[in-house]
Design a protein around this motif. Structure first.
Motif, PDB file in Angstrom:
ATOM      1  N   GLY A 674       0.867  -1.055   0.080  1.00 44.75           N
ATOM      2  CA  GLY A 674      -0.025   0.097  -0.012  1.00 44.75           C
ATOM      3  C   GLY A 674       0.825   1.509  -0.201  1.00 44.75           C
ATOM      4  N   GLU A 675       2.272   1.041  -0.085  1.00 40.04           N
ATOM      5  CA  GLU A 675       2.997   2.503  -0.077  1.00 40.04           C
ATOM      6  C   GLU A 675       3.240   2.881  -1.698  1.00 40.04           C
ATOM      7  OE1 GLU A 675       6.669   2.044   2.028  1.00 40.04           O
ATOM      8  OE2 GLU A 675       5.923   0.489   2.969  1.00 40.04           O
ATOM      9  N   LEU A 676       1.957   3.423  -2.132  1.00 36.99           N
ATOM     10  CA  LEU A 676       1.905   3.412  -3.785  1.00 36.99           C
ATOM     11  C   LEU A 676       2.619   4.637  -3.981  1.00 36.99           C
ATOM     12  CD1 LEU A 676      -1.962   3.113  -4.034  1.00 36.99           C
ATOM     13  CD2 LEU A 676      -0.051   1.621  -4.360  1.00 36.99           C
ATOM     14  N   ASP A 677       2.779   5.793  -3.375  1.00 34.87           N
ATOM     15  CA  ASP A 677       3.727   6.993  -3.823  1.00 34.87           C
ATOM     16  C   ASP A 677       5.210   6.492  -4.053  1.00 34.87           C
ATOM     17  OD1 ASP A 677       1.470   8.712  -3.914  1.00 34.87           O
ATOM     18  OD2 ASP A 677       1.673   9.387  -2.089  1.00 34.87           O
ATOM     19  N   ARG A 678       5.473   5.918  -2.916  1.00 38.79           N
ATOM     20  CA  ARG A 678       6.828   5.582  -2.840  1.00 38.79           C
ATOM     21  C   ARG A 678       7.249   4.397  -4.064  1.00 38.79           C
ATOM     22  NH1 ARG A 678      10.047   1.803   1.405  1.00 38.79           N
ATOM     23  NH2 ARG A 678      12.447   2.087   0.403  1.00 38.79           N
ATOM     24  N   ALA A 679       6.326   3.587  -4.352  1.00 36.80           N
ATOM     25  CA  ALA A 679       6.162   2.481  -5.330  1.00 36.80           C
ATOM     26  C   ALA A 679       6.379   3.274  -6.707  1.00 36.80           C
ATOM     27  CB  ALA A 679       5.070   1.488  -5.115  1.00 36.80           C
ATOM     28  N   LEU A 680       5.530   4.228  -6.879  1.00 36.13           N
ATOM     29  CA  LEU A 680       5.418   4.952  -8.298  1.00 36.13           C
ATOM     30  C   LEU A 680       6.886   5.591  -8.527  1.00 36.13           C
ATOM     31  CD1 LEU A 680       4.094   5.454 -10.750  1.00 36.13           C
ATOM     32  CD2 LEU A 680       2.992   7.722  -9.610  1.00 36.13           C
ATOM     33  N   SER A 681       7.281   6.459  -7.373  1.00 31.69           N
ATOM     34  CA  SER A 681       8.842   6.929  -7.487  1.00 31.69           C
ATOM     35  C   SER A 681       9.925   5.777  -8.017  1.00 31.69           C
ATOM     36  CB  SER A 681       9.189   7.513  -6.471  1.00 31.69           C
ATOM     37  OG  SER A 681      10.373   8.061  -6.263  1.00 31.69           O
ATOM     38  N   ILE A 682       9.689   4.718  -7.379  1.00 29.27           N
ATOM     39  CA  ILE A 682      10.862   4.013  -7.603  1.00 29.27           C
ATOM     40  C   ILE A 682      10.753   3.133  -8.892  1.00 29.27           C
ATOM     41  CG2 ILE A 682      11.761   1.585  -6.975  1.00 29.27           C
ATOM     42  CD1 ILE A 682      11.236   2.609  -3.946  1.00 29.27           C
ATOM     43  N   VAL A 683       9.513   3.102  -9.501  1.00 24.82           N
ATOM     44  CA  VAL A 683       9.327   2.347 -10.779  1.00 24.82           C
ATOM     45  C   VAL A 683       9.759   3.408 -11.903  1.00 24.82           C
ATOM     46  CG1 VAL A 683       6.802   2.663 -11.264  1.00 24.82           C
ATOM     47  CG2 VAL A 683       8.273   0.573 -12.260  1.00 24.82           C
TER      48      VAL A 683
END
Length: 751
Positions: A674-683
């Motif tokens: 559920g850590e979506l903002d961080r996930a998007l930044s990393i991808v």
């Protein structure tokens, strides 16, 4: 020229006549050095204007055009004006107006229109790496203008009346590129806004398809493509129906042209970001009506002044005005009653003497370039806890700074060049964090080592950065090769220490008495073998960065060989026996302790191999998730940021692969948590090395994250782009029958 009728036939003139009559130096010579080629290129002069009944195209001689064109009057082309050059360049000068169906420019031609440019359909410029200019002095009208791949376009008569798809760095509303030209779609949005037919099989822009579509009068943009500034305004209009509920708005990087008047419809707005909208030139005084504002981000705009009304926002706690060309600050800002945090990076104007917000606790003035030097007003901020002057041009650090008795963090990295002395910083009773690295801050002025004498007596420090005291460029300062034995004797509470990029071969005795240490950066030092051994013995639990220390990379050391062999054997197991590979890589990392000899490459490969293997095991054993996340984070921490990777080296290509693999795995696991903002930044970081269709698995991860965030339209753009060039991409098989996607696709593409 094809099927042409000239009002008057051209005649050949020499360079002197051309210059005398048409002042070529005013707008042509700065773009194309025509005199250098005047013996090889003739000057064709059309007097009284020129009317071409078909297309007006360059007549080439191999890869260049062996002549220049001057039209004295208007140029009217019933068809297309098509000009190019792949060699030394050429120019077309029109003293009047230009009318054409399309204007198609490629390579290195310089096209100067001193009047208006009136185009029925489109203007297209590309591949201007070695030149290539379109300069328009009057107004410009067209349906679409596309300017990509280093072609340069300037519109001195104002922003074109057209949908503008362009690289903002090479598109301007002034001939000298000092005035920006707002674009509707930036060049990094092309894959999202162009019709799929305008892209090649690998997903890159197909210049030929764009040109051919313009010639045939076909659209090149998706019918649903809406410029981000218009989409943002539409979103604000839609929110007005529940205006009382809106308490936070993020309008960062939406290409807004001005401060949106719709914002005044939200009386409870407490947090607003307009960051990165660099076409906003002013903030209205009416901003005082937004009485609920507590956080306001105005960074990266084009503000030359702030409204005095900002100081009357009684609840404003956090303000960011970084990266604006401000000429001054209003006195009212200095009396803002609740202002606790002010971020003003890259400020070029003075801090007024009246600046004294009574509640201010955090002030960021990094990269301050004021002619006044040190901002003396800050010495009167009694509640200030954090002061950041990183890479500021100061000239002095006054003794009055010691009056800031609440100060806990002081950052002076790269700001000490030209500073003759430091005050007695030990007199600051609460100072916990001090950054005083020896970088020149890109000013060419390096601080003297003697300044560090003011650091050693400080007893309150928990974090200290004294890295980068090396020789400096052109040996402008001797390298820091040693520290006094007592250097850290007073700092028994020190937890984090940065000594990186100093030519230290050993460490002072007082260093080994720092019992509270948690993190030490010794990157790119010259520590000898006895020092490495003592570090391992004294600080077995401390996180120590020893990358780039030559002594550690001893290929004859038994541990170096053991680590290398374990990594090599683990590599052989990948794809065949993942549990065995995990065991081998973890054994290798166990040997990569402080002071041990091993190669940075082997350590990075061990992390990479663990991510690769665990990502194939985690679905069957979710208990492996934490280990996978931890190894992926460590792998990414060892890899430079995308702009710093040397992609043309073998090591750089491996770092790109690590970024893709570790980034994809980490983003996927964070999405599941559920850590979506961080996930998007990393991808997104992984995708900087993922342009090739072979890495569409990264796009799949991005799509799933966007859908989880409720951003379906953005996700569908990516899906459509991939399926257009590869309908059989298995990761997106679920979309081929998904009604929501199919409905969106029908509305946003043309057959």
């Amino acid at each position: 020229m094809t099927a042409s009728t000239a009002a008057n036939g051209y005649r050949i003139v020499d360079v002197d006549e051309a210059e005398e009559r048409f002042s070529l130096f005013a707008d042509v010579e700065s773009r194309f050095p025509y005199r250098e080629f005047s013996d090889e290129q003739e000057f064709r002069l059309y007097e009284g204007g020129l009317h071409v009944t078909g297309d007006f195209s360059a007549e080439t001689d191999g890869d260049w055009v062996p002549y220049n064109v001057i039209v004295d009057g208007d140029l009217t082309v019933d068809g297309d004006l098509s000009w190019w050059d792949d060699h030394m360049g050429n120019f077309v000068l029109v003293t009047g107006n230009v009318r054409a169906r399309n204007v198609l420019l490629c390579g290195n031609p310089t096209v100067v229109v001193r009047g208006d440019l009136l185009v029925d359909n489109g203007v297209f410029g590309c591949r201007g790496e070695d030149g290539g200019f379109l300069d328009v002095g009057g107004v410009t009208r067209a349906k679409t203008i596309v300017n990509i791949r280093y072609f340069k376009m300037t519109f001195s008569g104002g922003r074109p009346d057209a949908t503008l798809v362009a690289d903002p760095s090479f598109t301007s509303c002034s001939a000298d590129f000092t005035a920006s030209c707002p674009v509707d779609f930036a060049d990094d949005e092309l894959s999202e806004v162009l019709l799929p037919a305008m892209l090649d099989p690998d997903g890159y822009v197909d210049e030929g398809q764009i040109e051919w579509a313009l010639v045939e009068g076909r659209p090149i943009l998706r019918p649903g493509a809406v410029p981000s500034h218009l989409a943002a305004l539409a979103e604000l209009d839609a929110l007005r129906a529940r205006s009382e509920e809106v308490v936070e708005l993020d309008l960062a990087d939406r290409n807004l042209r001005e401060f949106p008047e719709q914002l005044f419809a939200f009386p409870n707005l407490g947090k607003l970001s307009l960051a990165g909208n660099d076409e906003i030139h002013q903030i209205p005084e009416r901003i005082a009506e937004l009485t609920a504002l507590e956080e306001l981000d105005l960074s990266g705009l084009a503000l030359k002044r702030l409204p005095a009304a900002i100081g009357r926002l009684e609840g404003l706690r956090v303000l960011d005005i970084s990266g604006n060309p401000l000429r001054d600050l209003p006195d009212e800002l200095g009396t803002s009653p609740a202002l606790t945090v002010l971020r003003a990076r890259s400020l070029n104007c003075p801090i007024p003497e009246s600046f004294a917000p009574p509640a201010l606790e955090e002030l960021d003035l990094s990269r301050l370039r004021s002619a006044d030097g040190f901002p003396h007003a800050v010495t009167r901020l009694a509640r200030l806890r954090t002061l950041d002057l990183t890479e500021a041009v100061l000239g002095e650090i006054p003794g009055a700074l010691l009056g800031l008795t609440a100060l806990e963090e002081l950052r002076l990295d790269g700001a000490l060049g030209g500073v003759p002395r430091l005050p007695d910083l030990a007199a600051l009773p609460r100072l916990r964090v001090l950054h005083v690295n020896g970088h020149d801050g890109d000013t060419g002025r390096y601080p003297d080592h003697d300044l560090l004498d003011a650091v050693w007596p400080i007893t309150t420090l928990e974090e200290l950065n004294i890295g980068r005291w090396g020789a400096g460029r052109h040996d402008r300062r001797p390298a820091l090769t040693g520290l006094p034995d007592h250097a850290f004797a007073a700092m028994q509470g020190l937890r984090r220490l940065d000594l990186s990029r100093n030519e230290l071969s050993e460490l002072p005795e007082s260093f080994y008495q720092l019992r509270q240490l948690q993190v030490v950066d010794l990157h790119s030092t010259s520590l000898d073998r006895p020092t490495l051994d003592r570090l391992a013995e004294t600080f077995p639990q401390v996180q120590i960065d020893l990358r780039g220390v030559p002594t550690r990379n001893d290929v004859d050391d038994p541990n170096w060989r053991a680590v290398h062999d374990l990594v090599t054997n683990g590599q052989a197991k990948l794809g065949r026996d993942h549990p065995a590979a995990v065991q081998l890589f973890e054994e290798a990392l166990d040997r990569c302790g402080t002071g041990a000899s091993f190669s940075d490459h082997d350590q990075l490969y061990a992390y990479y191999g663990l991510v690769y293997a665990l990502s194939r095991l985690v679905d069957a054993d979710e208990g492996l998730t934490d280990r996978l996340i931890g190894y992926a984070e460590r792998a990414l921490a060892m890899v430079p940021e995308p702009g710093e990777v040397w992609h043309f080296t073998d090591e750089g290509q491996f770092q790109e692969e690590v970024t893709r693999t570790a980034g994809n795995s980490l983003a996927w696991q964070l999405m599941k948590r559920g850590e979506l903002d961080r996930a998007l930044s990393i991808v997104e970081r992984a995708l900087t090395f993922g342009a090739d269709p072979a890495y569409d698995y990264l796009r799949d991860t991005k799509v799933r994250i966007l859908l989880a965030m409720g951003r379906a339209a953005e996700a569908y753009l990516v899906v459509d782009h991939v399926l257009t060039r590869n309908p059989d991409f298995s990761d997106f098989a679920d979309f081929t029958s998904a009604p929501e996607f199919l409905h969106w696709r029908a509305a946003n593409t043309l057959t």
